[in-house]
Scaffold this motif. Structure first.
Motif, PDB file in Angstrom:
ATOM      1  N   SER A  50       0.847  -1.192   0.000  1.00 50.82           N
ATOM      2  CA  SER A  50       0.000   0.000   0.000  1.00 50.82           C
ATOM      3  C   SER A  50       0.881   1.240   0.000  1.00 50.82           C
ATOM      4  O   SER A  50       1.978   1.244   0.559  1.00 50.82           O
ATOM      5  CB  SER A  50      -0.904   0.013   1.236  1.00 50.82           C
ATOM      6  N   GLY A 106      -4.704  -8.940  -9.800  1.00 43.92           N
ATOM      7  CA  GLY A 106      -4.147  -7.720 -10.342  1.00 43.92           C
ATOM      8  C   GLY A 106      -2.816  -7.981 -11.014  1.00 43.92           C
ATOM      9  O   GLY A 106      -2.424  -9.132 -11.210  1.00 43.92           O
ATOM     10  N   GLN A 111       1.101  -9.263  -2.607  1.00 42.21           N
ATOM     11  CA  GLN A 111       0.356  -8.877  -1.415  1.00 42.21           C
ATOM     12  C   GLN A 111      -0.128 -10.109  -0.655  1.00 42.21           C
ATOM     13  O   GLN A 111      -0.333 -11.175  -1.218  1.00 42.21           O
ATOM     14  CB  GLN A 111      -0.855  -8.016  -1.791  1.00 42.21           C
ATOM     15  N   ALA A 116      -4.564  -7.594   0.667  1.00 36.97           N
ATOM     16  CA  ALA A 116      -5.170  -7.337  -0.638  1.00 36.97           C
ATOM     17  C   ALA A 116      -6.680  -7.177  -0.530  1.00 36.97           C
ATOM     18  O   ALA A 116      -7.275  -6.302  -1.172  1.00 36.97           O
ATOM     19  CB  ALA A 116      -4.830  -8.463  -1.609  1.00 36.97           C
ATOM     20  N   THR A 119      -8.028  -3.887   1.376  1.00 36.41           N
ATOM     21  CA  THR A 119      -7.942  -2.639   0.616  1.00 36.41           C
ATOM     22  C   THR A 119      -8.716  -2.699  -0.696  1.00 36.41           C
ATOM     23  O   THR A 119      -8.637  -1.780  -1.510  1.00 36.41           O
ATOM     24  CB  THR A 119      -6.471  -2.304   0.315  1.00 36.41           C
ATOM     25  N   THR A 121      -8.218  -4.606  -3.283  1.00 40.65           N
ATOM     26  CA  THR A 121      -7.348  -4.773  -4.447  1.00 40.65           C
ATOM     27  C   THR A 121      -8.097  -5.543  -5.535  1.00 40.65           C
ATOM     28  O   THR A 121      -8.905  -6.422  -5.252  1.00 40.65           O
ATOM     29  CB  THR A 121      -6.063  -5.507  -4.020  1.00 40.65           C
ATOM     30  N   ASN A 130     -13.792  -7.346  -7.317  1.00 40.85           N
ATOM     31  CA  ASN A 130     -12.460  -7.257  -6.721  1.00 40.85           C
ATOM     32  C   ASN A 130     -12.175  -8.479  -5.847  1.00 40.85           C
ATOM     33  O   ASN A 130     -13.060  -9.299  -5.598  1.00 40.85           O
ATOM     34  CB  ASN A 130     -12.280  -5.933  -5.963  1.00 40.85           C
ATOM     35  N   HIS A 384      -8.987   4.063  -4.156  1.00 39.96           N
ATOM     36  CA  HIS A 384      -8.493   2.737  -3.781  1.00 39.96           C
ATOM     37  C   HIS A 384      -7.881   2.878  -2.389  1.00 39.96           C
ATOM     38  O   HIS A 384      -7.064   3.761  -2.147  1.00 39.96           O
ATOM     39  CB  HIS A 384      -7.432   2.300  -4.800  1.00 39.96           C
TER      40      HIS A 384
END
Length: 431
Positions: A50, A106, A111, A116, A119, A121, A130, A384
């Motif tokens: 992050s 991603g 991560q 992950a 947040t 991700t 996500n 994000h």
């Protein structure tokens, strides 16, 4: 001896009173008990990918790197139980022999699962959510050392809050993930004029399971990447080919160009045009997680916003034009994600376009990022949670319909604010 922690980018650091790396939940409960007895706050560090100050604390910093096992695999249901400290890459490699994979990833997979998902991700894919949407069940340890298991049946409010929690509810110790059968992807990269993409954007986004592109402010070309499942055997590239494409060209050579642009900002337009034209045709057919993710060795900082998909074209054009007025050698990344129902998911309740802007390390990012954020604000953007932004709880609350429901779960699980820090107070408010 002073403890210290620094993130991957090297631009966030702190000196906690103590750093603890428990081996299991019993040790973790003891750590939380000591923190409570001394009145210290607790934050948890994942892999440090992050860019925000979400981890920073002068209290106790917990590192879950030792809690990194696969606990159970059910091939029939596709559900897998893992400890929270396992990385996405390690989980992918461990679960492939069982015939299971993440439905999406991603472009970085270093991560931890907990970091992950906390947040939100994400990867890219108009029909894919996500990573936090894969959390079928979450094991959470509270400040008093007790544990709760959260899922849609046991505690639907807690589950929807904990899927994207920014570390504000407690310590995620394990999770049950809903995965899919392993699959092979064909990844095709080629340059396409930005305006050609924007003129027919829906066909690119909806015509591929995973579509994304990078563009440079001073180049008319975008570097597109389309990943689609294929019924073909995996065809891993040789180590030499991987090194040439992913390490030498994408990292070392581009890093040298970024250094040049930092030293001579007047060369940035030329660097952009050269880098975009260098993005020649590439094809890769391999296991999904090998195609999704690539090594990232260049140090940079990043801002990324989720905006409603219907504003994609207008926002992309505006950010590209704006970026040309700032000195940055880095590209703009554009991706799409399906809606979900986690309370604090930036894609919550709406089809979403993600736009990310970057700044090379050592270069002033704030004027550029603030200007971009003003654009994202006009499109009702949500940041994000793992990327830089300048929002506060007051500016964010109107953008999340379920904001107050998250706050209620937070008060229930962490009434004394044991898991708070300056960042969580700024962006989520006080408990």
């Amino acid at each position: 001896m002073t403890n210290s922690w620094v993130n991957w980018a090297g631009d966030q650091q702190c000196a906690p009173a103590a750093v603890a790396a428990p081996l299991d939940t019993d040790e973790l409960a003891e750590i939380l008990g000591r923190a409570a007895s001394t009145g210290q706050t607790v934050r948890v560090a994942g892999a440090g990918h992050s860019f925000t100050d979400t981890v920073l604390t002068d209290g106790v910093l917990v590192n879950l790197a030792n809690m990194n096992r696969v606990l159970d695999v059910d091939r029939t249901t596709g559900r897998v139980r893992v400890e929270a400290g396992i990385t996405l890459n390690a989980a992918s490699n461990a679960l492939h022999p069982h015939g299971l994979a993440f439905p999406n990833l991603g472009d970085i997979d270093a991560q931890t699962v907990a970091g992950a998902t906390a947040t939100a991700t994400h990867g890219t894919g108009a029909t894919l959510q996500n990573l936090s949407a894969a959390l079928h069940s979450i094991e959470l340890m509270l400040a008093d050392g007790s544990q709760v298991e959260l899922n849609a049946e046991s505690d639907p409010e807690g589950w929807r809050a904990a899927r994207v929690s920014v570390g504000a509810l407690g310590v995620v110790t394990a999770a049950t993930l809903q995965l899919v059968p392993s699959f092979v992807l064909e990844g095709i990269e080629r340059p396409v004029p930005v305006e050609d993409i924007l003129a027919d954007l829906d066909s690119y986004v909806d015509g591929n399971e995973h579509f994304e592109f990078y563009m440079f402010a001073h180049s008319p070309l975008a570097m597109t990447k389309r990943n689609n499942p294929v019924d073909l055997p995996e065809q891993p590239r040789s180590k030499a080919a991987d090194w040439f494409a992913d390490i030498l060209m994408s990292n070392y050579a581009f890093d040298a160009l970024c250094r040049l642009g930092k030293w001579q900002p007047g060369l940035v337009p030329w660097i952009h045009r050269g880098a975009a034209y260098a993005g020649s045709y590439r094809r890769q057919v391999d296991r999904s997680y090998r195609v999704f993710a690539s090594p990232r060795l260049i140090r940079f900082t990043e801002m990324e916003y989720a905006i409603p998909r219907e504003h994609s074209v207008a926002a992309i054009r505006e950010i590209k034009e704006l970026s040309a007025t700032f000195d940055t050698t880095m590209p703009i990344e554009v991706r799409w994600v399906a809606p979900d129902d986690a309370f604090l998911s930036p894609a919550g309740g709406r089809d979403t376009c993600y736009l990310a802007v970057h700044q090379y390390h050592g270069m002033d990012f704030e004027p550029y990022f603030r200007a971009c954020e003003a654009v994202f604000d006009r499109y009702n953007g949500r940041p994000h949670w793992g990327k830089r932004h300048f929002q506060t709880a007051e500016t964010l609350r109107p953008r999340y319909p379920d904001w107050d429901r998250f706050a209620e779960v937070r008060r229930r699980f962490d009434p004394k604010g044991r898991f708070s820090n300056a960042y969580s107070t700024r962006v989520l408010g006080s408990v």
